[in-house]
Design an enzyme around this catalytic site. Structure first.
Site, mmCIF file in Angstrom:
data_model
loop_
_atom_site.group_PDB
_atom_site.id
_atom_site.type_symbol
_atom_site.label_atom_id
_atom_site.label_comp_id
_atom_site.label_asym_id
_atom_site.label_seq_id
_atom_site.Cartn_x
_atom_site.Cartn_y
_atom_site.Cartn_z
ATOM 1 N N HIS A 179 -11.691 -9.471 17.399
ATOM 2 C CA HIS A 179 -11.850 -10.833 16.894
ATOM 3 C C HIS A 179 -11.698 -11.887 17.984
ATOM 4 O O HIS A 179 -12.085 -13.042 17.792
ATOM 5 C CB HIS A 179 -10.880 -11.107 15.729
ATOM 6 N N ASP A 187 -10.350 -3.436 15.019
ATOM 7 C CA ASP A 187 -10.190 -4.709 15.736
ATOM 8 C C ASP A 187 -9.902 -4.462 17.217
ATOM 9 O O ASP A 187 -9.090 -5.158 17.827
ATOM 10 C CB ASP A 187 -9.084 -5.559 15.109
ATOM 11 N N SER A 200 -3.244 -12.686 20.508
ATOM 12 C CA SER A 200 -4.114 -11.605 20.036
ATOM 13 C C SER A 200 -4.744 -10.859 21.200
ATOM 14 O O SER A 200 -5.305 -11.466 22.113
ATOM 15 C CB SER A 200 -5.214 -12.172 19.136
ATOM 16 N N GLY A 248 -15.310 10.747 1.591
ATOM 17 C CA GLY A 248 -16.272 10.427 0.530
ATOM 18 C C GLY A 248 -15.619 10.187 -0.815
ATOM 19 O O GLY A 248 -16.108 10.672 -1.845
ATOM 20 N N ILE A 264 -10.087 5.726 -3.476
ATOM 21 C CA ILE A 264 -8.748 6.077 -3.948
ATOM 22 C C ILE A 264 -7.996 4.836 -4.393
ATOM 23 O O ILE A 264 -8.399 3.706 -4.090
ATOM 24 C CB ILE A 264 -7.939 6.789 -2.846
#
Length: 474
Positions: A113, A143, A218, A274, A277
């Site tokens: 980012h 990220d 960051s 796949g 949940i």
């Protein structure tokens, strides 16, 4: 005389105790100066430039171009956006972040980012020299971004890499970065938790700390007391926009795996099961006959995917994978994502009151797709205690939603259905752990529902499935 001697002895003893306590306290506090001295040269400031098309101002809105970036960004997010100016005028947007050098030939790690959509990336070294950086690759899911600068034949200083799996809760850690553009600011704290899952992130078991992290930190490194990087500072939890004692870092093991894949192939490959949940709460645990709320409840299975081929079923609760317990449902994506496609995962699942072991060959995570909103046609009233009118699911809807059966809600009346938030257009595929293949089956199962006990229902909304629970009163 004796009294005076006792008084002197008492004073000496008290003084010795105070000195001992002071020395003990001093011995227990960490010393960061050498760590900072050695590690700082490999920590960099990252600035970006991005050209953005000008937009026409909304009527009555002030010109925000001359405002400082922090205020300009606020107004841009909150005022109505007008179409782009037709003459193609552009302005530059700037961002600041941190990073660190992982190889002396110029590879730099930071957050995605920090550099996303940038037209130009500049890396400023500790000696304040600046180098243009090339984006080697980025992975939005974790990220993480990998940059490369050209050191012109010189060997750049590098950080020492640690093992984030060895981190202990309560251990001292230190961050170096550029909060608000203040280069090489140092903050310290402790590890608050490990393996932390955040709602918007499925593939990163974050390190939570109380190290002061602010905008500009960051992408910067998180060090242990041995001067080794154990994480990349990535996010904060805040209600004010500033630091509030909750900071999150990407484990360096995860980041380096991503970086190595980006360096070798320019993309990241992850394991894929796949399934969709959800968390197992107390009521769901009761409805599925579990002793305690734990595991990952399988709410949806991708047809033809690894889970489908491996025999996993909707309604199974995954309790462990490769011997590692699944306590929270968010534990599963971290484990699956870290597996290589083609490897075999051994799952222990709870099914119909018993336990079953499955071996599933892991696939490769595909791009995300949007669900399909079913339409309601040919609705047929069904008499039931839930307070819903349902209709048969058409073959077209079954194909669009990838389901084999179910009923679609045409109307929600007063009753339990309204209380638990069901809506017209929702598709019910399971009720009280039984598959629903028609309106007739739904009516029969609904009539036999137990009272004053948690009952589960599987519902698809806009193509996404989840289990909900409710109780019918006497």
């Amino acid at each position: 005389m004796l009294k005076s001697s006792m008084k002197s002895f008492t004073s000496l003893l008290a003084g010795a105790l105070l000195m001992g306590q002071a020395l003990l306290a001093q011995a227990q506090l960490p010393e960061f100066t050498e760590l900072v001295k050695e590690a700082s040269p490999a920590v960099v400031n990252i600035s970006t430039r991005q050209k953005i098309a000008e937009r026409a101002l909304s009527p009555g809105m002030p010109d925000i171009e001359g405002l400082p970036p922090i205020f300009r960004d606020f107004f841009e997010r909150n005022i109505p956006q007008m179409p782009q100016v037709p003459d193609g005028r552009q302005r530059e947007a700037h961002s600041l972040g941190s990073g660190f050098i992982i190889s002396n030939d110029g590879y730099v790690l930071t957050n995605n980012h920090v550099v996303a959509d940038a037209d130009e990336i500049v890396v400023r070294l500790s000696d304040r020299s600046e180098l243009q950086a090339k984006l080697i690759g980025a992975d939005p899911r974790t990220d993480v971004a990998l940059l490369k600068v050209d050191p012109a034949g010189e060997k750049l200083p590098t950080v020492k890499l640690g093992n984030s799996n060895d981190l202990k809760v309560g251990e001292w850690v230190l961050a170096i970065g550029s909060p608000f553009g203040f280069d090489h600011s140092v903050t310290a704290g402790i590890v608050s938790a490990t393996g932390r899952s955040l709602p918007s992130e499925s593939y990163v078991p974050f390190i939570q700390t109380d190290v002061a992290i602010n905008p500009g930190n960051s992408g910067g490194p998180l060090f242990n007391l041995q001067g080794q990087v154990v994480g990349i500072n990535s996010q904060i939890f805040t209600r004010s926009g500033g630091f509030m004692g909750l900071s999150f870092a990407i484990p360096i093991d995860v980041a380096m795996d991503v970086a190595n894949q980006l360096k070798s192939s320019g993309k990241v490959t992850r394991g894929w099961l796949g399934v969709v949940i959800q968390e197992v709460n107390k009521d769901l645990a009761e409805s599925f006959g579990l002793d305690k709320p734990a595991g990952a409840l399988v709410a949806q299975i991708v047809e033809g995917g690894p889970a489908d081929k491996g025999g996993l079923r909707v309604g199974d609760v995954i309790l462990s994978m490769n011997g590692q317990p699944i306590v929270m449902s968010a534990d599963l994506p971290h484990l699956v994502g870290g597996l290589k496609p083609g490897s075999v995962a051994k799952l222990e699942v709870a099914r119909e009151g018993g336990r079953k072991n499955l071996a599933i060959t892991i696939g490769s995570l595909p791009d995300e797709t949007e669900g399909v909103q079913p339409s309601v046609a040919g609705a047929e009233q069904s008499s039931n205690r839930l307070g819903v009118a349902v209709a048969e699911v058409t073959e077209e809807q079954k194909s669009a939603l990838d389901i084999k059966g179910g009923v679609v809600i045409s109307d929600v009346l007063d009753g339990p259905a309204a209380m638990i938030g069901l809506r017209p257009g929702d598709v019910i595929t399971h009720l009280n752990n039984q598959a629903i293949d028609s309106v007739k089956t739904f009516t029969k199962v609904a009539a036999a529902l137990p009272k004053n006990r948690s009952v589960s229902m599987r519902v698809l909304r806009q193509g996404r499935a989840s289990f909900i629970t409710f109780k019918l009163a006497e």
